[in-house]
Design an enzyme around this catalytic site. Structure first.
Site, short mmCIF file in Angstrom:
data_model
loop_
_atom_site.label_atom_id
_atom_site.label_comp_id
_atom_site.label_asym_id
_atom_site.label_seq_id
_atom_site.Cartn_x
_atom_site.Cartn_y
_atom_site.Cartn_z
N ALA A 6 -6.60 11.56 7.63
CA ALA A 6 -6.19 12.73 7.08
C ALA A 6 -7.24 13.25 5.84
O ALA A 6 -7.82 14.43 5.86
CB ALA A 6 -4.79 13.09 6.76
N ASP A 12 7.89 -0.98 0.92
CA ASP A 12 8.99 -1.21 0.02
C ASP A 12 9.73 0.06 -0.25
O ASP A 12 11.08 -0.07 -0.64
CB ASP A 12 8.58 -2.06 -1.26
CG ASP A 12 7.95 -3.28 -1.01
OD1 ASP A 12 8.13 -3.71 0.18
OD2 ASP A 12 6.98 -3.85 -1.85
O1 F6P Z 1 4.63 -4.58 -1.05
C1 F6P Z 1 4.73 -4.95 0.24
C2 F6P Z 1 5.38 -6.38 0.40
O2 F6P Z 1 5.43 -6.88 1.75
C3 F6P Z 1 6.52 -6.80 -0.42
O3 F6P Z 1 7.81 -6.40 0.57
C4 F6P Z 1 6.32 -8.18 -0.50
O4 F6P Z 1 7.27 -8.71 -1.36
C5 F6P Z 1 4.91 -8.46 -0.68
O5 F6P Z 1 3.96 -7.40 -0.25
C6 F6P Z 1 4.37 -9.66 -0.33
O6 F6P Z 1 3.07 -9.78 -0.59
P1 F6P Z 1 1.75 -10.53 -0.19
O7 F6P Z 1 1.46 -9.99 1.27
O8 F6P Z 1 0.83 -10.64 -1.26
O9 F6P Z 1 2.33 -12.00 0.07
#
Ligand code: F6P
Length: 318
Positions: free
Chosen positions: A22, A127
């Site tokens: 987009a 999240d």
């Molecule tokens: O912010 C997205 C997310 O998937 C969270 O839900 C999770 O706590 C975090 O990233 C995990 O981080 P990484 O991919 O750096 O392990």
């Protein structure tokens, strides 16, 4: 506006590609050249910058992940890293930037805005932890993925009268767990906003079992418990077998839902519009179904008052 840069930062989220598409299409429409910055702020520091054309983003709306790749960049927290990034932007004659990511990415975006680059943020995180917007890109797709996984676990739980603990992502925000339960995915939920201790989880399970409900799903947000300890506690207290499933990265990939694609498209177009109108230091969002924008400095991942949503949940779980 001279040249527009776009980058994705933090954890990937389904719909980021639709947002990139987009941004590029809206910029093209306004005759603005777009540069894709690879690997988030790290790529900016390292000068990983390439022109993005209409053809690069064709047929991109349905693809998960991010074609620009992403990173969590510690170097950008340092002044030296930001200085290097600024140099790269100046050398490339990029004066405007769209940053697609979560709270940490917005902090970086805000820094660049303070350094004189025109910056707009687009919320891309599964999240849904940014309180200024009702939804961030990726949340809806992930919620659907969680529900699909949970649905399969529930079939087995029902067939065998089993209890399963399922851990979902969300960092410090319980929306994925809460919405999964609202959509019919689980019996007991525990989130950072409404954390249940081991004993309360057990007593809720005991009550259900006493009432003849022998298949039970306990949905919990990540980072809250020692999972093996929780499982053992329930097994010993209730004398039942319990399984634990951590959904992990299954939740972040996959084709974005229609909702996320539409949201990403609206936000991408809005970000470019704001930049062409001379705005900077703002984040696009959605509130009560309307696309909004707020100052980046007011954006944070504060725990929002979710009393209404939780009270509805109480009613549904009775
Ligand atoms: O912010 C997205 C997310 O998937 C969270 O839900 C999770 O706590 C975090 O990233 C995990 O981080 P990484 O991919 O750096 O392990």
């Amino acid at each position: 506006m001279n040249k527009l840069g776009v980058l994705t930062s933090g954890g990937d989220a389904p719909g980021m590609n639709a947002a990139i598409r987009a941004v590029v299409k809206a910029a093209n429409y306004n005759n603005i050249e777009v540069m894709g910055i690879h690997c988030g702020f790290q790529g900016l520091i390292d000068g990983k910058v390439q022109r993005l054309t209409f053809a690069d983003v064709d047929n991109l709306a349905d693809k998960g992940g991010t074609i620009l790749k992403t990173s969590r960049c510690l170097e950008f927290h340092e002044e030296a890293g930001r200085k290097r990034a600024l140099e790269v932007l100046r050398n490339q004659a990029i004066d405007s930037l769209v940053v697609i990511g979560g709270e940490g990415s917005f902090k970086g975006a805000e820094k660049l805005h303070e350094l004189g680059i025109k910056v707009i943020g687009i919320p891309g995180t599964i999240d849904n932890d940014l309180s200024y917007t009702d939804y961030s890109i990726g949340f809806d797709t992930t919620l659907n993925t969680v529900l699909e996984c949970i649905g399969k676990i529930k079939d087995t739980d029902f067939s065998h009268d089993k209890t399963t603990i399922v851990e979902v992502m969300g960092r410090y925000c319980g929306d994925l767990a809460l919405y999964s339960a609202l959509a019919g995915g689980g019996e007991i939920i525990s989130t950072p906003e409404r954390k249940l201790d081991f004993e309360t989880i057990c007593s809720e399970l005991r009550l259900r079992i006493k009432n003849g409900k022998n298949d039970n799903l306990v949905i919990i947000t990540e980072r809250m418990y020692d999972l093996p300890a929780l499982q053992k506690y329930i097994e010993e207290k209730l004398n039942i077998g319990v399984r634990t499933t951590v959904l992990g990265f299954i939740q972040r990939g996959g084709h974005p839902s229609a909702f996320d694609r539409v949201l990403a498209s609206k936000m991408g177009v809005t970000a470019v519009k704001l930049l062409t109108e001379g705005y900077s230091g703002r984040a696009v969002g959605i509130k009560e179904n309307k696309i909004i924008n707020v100052e980046l400095k007011n954006v944070n991942a504060a725990v929002v008052d979710k009393k209404d949503k939780y009270s509805m949940l109480e009613t549904l779980l009775l």
